[in-house]
Motif scaffolding. Structure first.
Motif, mmCIF file in Angstrom:
data_model
loop_
_atom_site.group_PDB
_atom_site.id
_atom_site.type_symbol
_atom_site.label_atom_id
_atom_site.label_comp_id
_atom_site.label_asym_id
_atom_site.label_seq_id
_atom_site.Cartn_x
_atom_site.Cartn_y
_atom_site.Cartn_z
ATOM 1 N N TRP A 1 0.893 -0.897 -0.318
ATOM 2 C CA TRP A 1 -0.168 -0.169 0.755
ATOM 3 C C TRP A 1 0.994 1.368 0.096
ATOM 4 C CZ3 TRP A 1 -2.433 -0.573 5.934
ATOM 5 C CH2 TRP A 1 -1.406 -0.801 6.699
ATOM 6 N N ASP A 2 0.152 2.549 -0.711
ATOM 7 C CA ASP A 2 0.843 3.663 -0.291
ATOM 8 C C ASP A 2 0.182 4.836 0.109
ATOM 9 O OD1 ASP A 2 3.158 5.838 0.130
ATOM 10 O OD2 ASP A 2 3.725 5.340 -1.780
ATOM 11 N N PHE A 3 0.475 5.557 0.557
ATOM 12 C CA PHE A 3 -0.997 7.209 0.023
ATOM 13 C C PHE A 3 0.280 8.027 0.424
ATOM 14 C CE2 PHE A 3 -0.153 7.427 4.944
ATOM 15 C CZ PHE A 3 -0.941 8.672 4.579
ATOM 16 N N SER B 1 -6.885 0.503 -12.988
ATOM 17 C CA SER B 1 -6.677 0.464 -14.638
ATOM 18 C C SER B 1 -7.547 -0.329 -14.383
ATOM 19 C CB SER B 1 -5.439 0.048 -14.210
ATOM 20 O OG SER B 1 -4.808 -0.651 -15.615
ATOM 21 N N ARG B 2 -8.251 -0.740 -15.751
ATOM 22 C CA ARG B 2 -9.162 -1.289 -16.606
ATOM 23 C C ARG B 2 -8.403 -2.147 -16.583
ATOM 24 N NH1 ARG B 2 -11.423 1.163 -22.823
ATOM 25 N NH2 ARG B 2 -9.405 0.839 -23.227
ATOM 26 N N ILE B 3 -7.374 -2.448 -16.916
ATOM 27 C CA ILE B 3 -7.055 -4.003 -17.568
ATOM 28 C C ILE B 3 -6.477 -4.713 -16.517
ATOM 29 C CG2 ILE B 3 -4.381 -4.902 -19.003
ATOM 30 C CD1 ILE B 3 -6.126 -2.957 -20.513
ATOM 31 N N SER B 4 -6.992 -6.097 -16.342
ATOM 32 C CA SER B 4 -6.801 -7.439 -15.647
ATOM 33 C C SER B 4 -5.130 -7.552 -16.140
ATOM 34 C CB SER B 4 -7.779 -8.619 -16.245
ATOM 35 O OG SER B 4 -8.094 -9.584 -15.452
ATOM 36 N N SER B 5 -4.651 -7.601 -15.128
ATOM 37 C CA SER B 5 -3.211 -7.891 -14.549
ATOM 38 C C SER B 5 -2.620 -7.931 -13.783
ATOM 39 C CB SER B 5 -2.391 -7.450 -15.150
ATOM 40 O OG SER B 5 -2.417 -5.747 -15.057
ATOM 41 N N ARG B 6 -1.581 -8.611 -13.341
ATOM 42 C CA ARG B 6 -1.649 -8.914 -11.777
ATOM 43 C C ARG B 6 -0.096 -7.517 -11.319
ATOM 44 N NH1 ARG B 6 0.428 -13.044 -8.095
ATOM 45 N NH2 ARG B 6 1.959 -12.559 -6.521
ATOM 46 N N LYS B 7 -0.597 -7.364 -10.612
ATOM 47 C CA LYS B 7 -0.010 -5.412 -10.003
ATOM 48 C C LYS B 7 0.744 -5.471 -8.740
ATOM 49 C CE LYS B 7 -3.191 -3.685 -13.446
ATOM 50 N NZ LYS B 7 -4.344 -4.401 -13.256
ATOM 51 N N GLY B 8 1.745 -4.656 -9.095
ATOM 52 C CA GLY B 8 2.139 -4.572 -7.933
ATOM 53 C C GLY B 8 3.163 -3.606 -7.343
ATOM 54 N N ILE B 9 2.160 -2.851 -6.540
ATOM 55 C CA ILE B 9 1.927 -0.762 -6.428
ATOM 56 C C ILE B 9 4.000 -1.175 -6.125
ATOM 57 C CG2 ILE B 9 1.975 -1.081 -4.397
ATOM 58 C CD1 ILE B 9 -0.024 1.731 -3.944
ATOM 59 N N VAL B 10 4.295 0.582 -6.625
ATOM 60 C CA VAL B 10 5.553 1.114 -6.781
ATOM 61 C C VAL B 10 4.946 2.557 -5.365
ATOM 62 C CG1 VAL B 10 7.651 2.451 -7.617
ATOM 63 C CG2 VAL B 10 6.326 0.609 -8.546
ATOM 64 N N SER C 1 -3.596 12.509 -8.207
ATOM 65 C CA SER C 1 -2.769 11.716 -8.192
ATOM 66 C C SER C 1 -1.964 11.056 -9.011
ATOM 67 C CB SER C 1 -2.850 11.141 -6.584
ATOM 68 O OG SER C 1 -3.595 12.007 -5.932
ATOM 69 N N LEU C 2 -0.827 10.762 -9.057
ATOM 70 C CA LEU C 2 -0.125 10.029 -9.993
ATOM 71 C C LEU C 2 -0.087 8.493 -9.114
ATOM 72 C CD1 LEU C 2 2.773 11.671 -11.612
ATOM 73 C CD2 LEU C 2 0.774 10.904 -12.662
ATOM 74 N N TYR C 3 -0.137 7.133 -10.054
ATOM 75 C CA TYR C 3 -0.189 5.775 -9.459
ATOM 76 C C TYR C 3 0.382 5.330 -10.136
ATOM 77 C CZ TYR C 3 -5.046 6.989 -7.650
ATOM 78 O OH TYR C 3 -5.570 7.922 -6.703
ATOM 79 N N VAL C 4 1.829 4.613 -9.426
ATOM 80 C CA VAL C 4 2.620 4.454 -10.502
ATOM 81 C C VAL C 4 2.683 2.735 -9.562
ATOM 82 C CG1 VAL C 4 5.396 3.863 -11.296
ATOM 83 C CG2 VAL C 4 3.669 5.872 -10.730
ATOM 84 N N TRP C 5 2.579 1.286 -10.595
ATOM 85 C CA TRP C 5 2.934 -0.192 -10.274
ATOM 86 C C TRP C 5 3.904 -0.833 -11.006
ATOM 87 C CZ3 TRP C 5 -0.944 2.259 -12.580
ATOM 88 C CH2 TRP C 5 -1.723 1.984 -13.466
ATOM 89 N N ILE C 6 3.488 -1.893 -10.783
ATOM 90 C CA ILE C 6 4.045 -2.999 -11.770
ATOM 91 C C ILE C 6 3.309 -4.205 -12.633
ATOM 92 C CG2 ILE C 6 5.946 -5.123 -12.130
ATOM 93 C CD1 ILE C 6 7.592 -4.111 -9.655
ATOM 94 N N ASP C 7 3.641 -4.487 -13.531
ATOM 95 C CA ASP C 7 2.382 -5.129 -14.090
ATOM 96 C C ASP C 7 2.364 -6.307 -14.819
ATOM 97 O OD1 ASP C 7 -0.159 -5.250 -15.982
ATOM 98 O OD2 ASP C 7 -0.817 -3.109 -15.293
ATOM 99 N N SER C 8 1.666 -7.579 -14.749
ATOM 100 C CA SER C 8 1.975 -8.721 -15.939
ATOM 101 C C SER C 8 1.377 -8.683 -16.728
ATOM 102 C CB SER C 8 2.204 -9.333 -14.497
ATOM 103 O OG SER C 8 0.820 -9.876 -14.840
#
Length: 470
Positions: A307-309, A351-360, A370-377
């Motif tokens: 998580w992050d905020f 995101s509307r894309i279905s994928s595995r995500k991990g938050i940066v 706000s900007l959201y940044v994540w790792i995406d599979s």
């Protein structure tokens, strides 16, 4: 009359030039997500803003003992104004495990371990030091920085924040498992004693946040939150007991503190069940959103990975990853200053894309986004970015923006670019290159947004003369 029309035409021409220059194209930042800017060679980078659209980056050289700590500065166009990196020195052979923060005056403050290894038979010495470097690359606290504590007990697991007055506040854990804090002022002097202040017997690195006026908030123990003033004395007679564990601290413009934490409910299907909670505490230590705060979501541990905020303009923007029906989703909730939420319980997907995500991470962009940044599979594996406003409306490409290759995803760190975008830094295990990538708030890689104040020193990209009125 012709003179008037001519003047209007010149004004419109100048305005057109200003618009063209508002997104500058002459930068070293890469526009290719697979070919990021190489900062240096090493590992474990940390990043902080330089308050001028660029950033400071530390990283470690050498895989074995003794490691060397390097500091680089990148300006807003991705160039190195110092030419090469600065080595951060101590009194012992190795400098490592850096944490960095802005000094509030366009410079940076680095905390690091100054380390000596005596091999298998010892002894081992670990001392915590800090160094302040200005925007020109000058060391302000001597060639080897200053010690945070003169105690010969080892110091480790540090956290650092700006004190809002050109110095910093640090928390660390010593050999005895004691949590201690100290303030180093803008001159490099230990304000809260040569050994700092004892806080609690706690072996964990604590969440800490500056109150902006020389003091800090610190979270420790089981649900304890305390505030220290500029002299290192307690603001409150006793720590505030907050019934949530873990956490991230953020402070708003009026020095109220927000704590993102969790509350354990029990077990479900053999996994720990908990809620994500956001609490607000004012400067007097009063809990403002009842005992549990705002409950964001309920999750099992095996369905949660981070998580992050961020906090800005009376809005708290929370982002977390959650596994729903086998898909790892990145979700968000926005909480107003009165504790009301913008979205229904459980938030909305980023995101509307279905994928595995991990938050940066999540960062403030402009005043209401706000900007959201994540790792995406997804098929194009990598780090992605999206920008949402306070109503949850997507402002970038509906399929998100491919920020950079996934090789920078492990241990990636973020900072603002000062214009609503961000800079990411990470390192590639394949060749040990420390690499950075920049994106502006419109989702354009390597395109720097400049202010009109800089027009005198820039050339227009092209000249266009349109028909004047009528």
């Amino acid at each position: 009359m012709k003179t008037f029309y001519y003047a209007i035409s010149l004004f419109l021409f100048a305005s057109a030039v200003g618009v063209l220059l508002s997104c500058h194209s002459y930068s070293q930042w890469s526009t290719d997500p697979y070919n990021n800017l190489i900062v240096g060679y090493g590992l474990l980078p940390e990043i902080a803003s330089d308050s001028s659209g660029g950033c400071y980056i530390t990283y470690e050289q050498n895989l074995g003992y003794p490691r060397r700590l390097i500091l680089e500065r990148l300006n807003r166009y991705g160039y190195k104004p110092w030419g090469s990196g600065k080595r951060i020195l101590g009194e012992l052979p190795e400098q490592s495990n850096a944490k960095i923060t802005e000094d509030g005056q366009n410079g940076v403050i680095i905390s690091y371990q100054d380390y000596y290894s005596g091999g298998m038979s010892g002894p081992w010495i670990s001392r915590l030091r800090v160094q302040r470097v200005d925007s020109s690359g000058n060391f302000l606290w001597g060639p080897t920085g200053v010690r945070v504590s003169l105690s010969e007990t080892d110091q480790h697991s540090q956290a650092i924040v700006s004190d809002g007055q050109g110095g910093c506040i640090l928390a660390w854990v010593d050999t005895h498992g004691d949590l201690r804090i100290n303030r180093i002022n803008s001159e490099g002097l230990r304000v809260w004693g040569d050994n700092g202040k004892y806080v609690w017997n706690s072996p964990a690195r604590p969440p800490i946040a500056s109150d902006g006026g020389g003091g800090c908030y610190i979270r420790f123990g089981v649900g304890r939150l305390h505030r220290f003033n500029t002299e290192g004395n307690s603001y409150w007679s006793n720590p505030v007991q907050v019934p949530t564990s873990g956490g991230i601290l953020r402070v708003d413009d009026t020095a109220n503190v927000y704590l993102l934490g969790s509350k354990v409910l029990g077990y479900r299907n053999g996994q720990l069940l908990f809620t994500i909670n956001l609490q607000k505490i004012d400067t007097f230590g009063t809990i403002l959103w009842d005992s549990l705060g705002v409950i964001i979501d309920t999750i099992n541990t095996n369905n949660f990975s981070g998580w992050d905020f961020s906090q800005q303009n009376s809005y708290s923007t929370i982002a977390w990853t959650q596994n729903t029906s086998g898909v790892w989703d990145l979700r968000t909730q926005i909480v107003r200053s009165d504790g009301s939420t913008v979205f229904e319980y459980g938030g909305i997907p980023v995101s509307r894309i279905s994928s595995r995500k991990g938050i940066v991470g999540v960062l403030p962009s402009d005043s209401s986004t706000s900007l959201y940044v994540w790792i995406d599979s997804r098929t194009q594996l990598g780090v992605y970015i999206q920008r949402l406003d306070t109503l949850g409306i997507t402002l970038l490409d509906l399929n998100d923006v491919f920020f950079c290759d996934v090789s920078l995803g492990g241990g990636a760190k973020l900072t603002t670019d000062g214009k609503g975008g961000c800079v990411l830094v990470g390192w590639r295990e394949s060749d040990f290159t420390v690499r950075a990538q920049q994106v502006n708030k419109y989702g354009q890689l390597g395109q720097v947004i400049t202010s009109f104040d800089n027009l005198d020193n820039q050339l227009p990209i092209e000249f266009l003369l349109y028909q004047n009125y009528p």
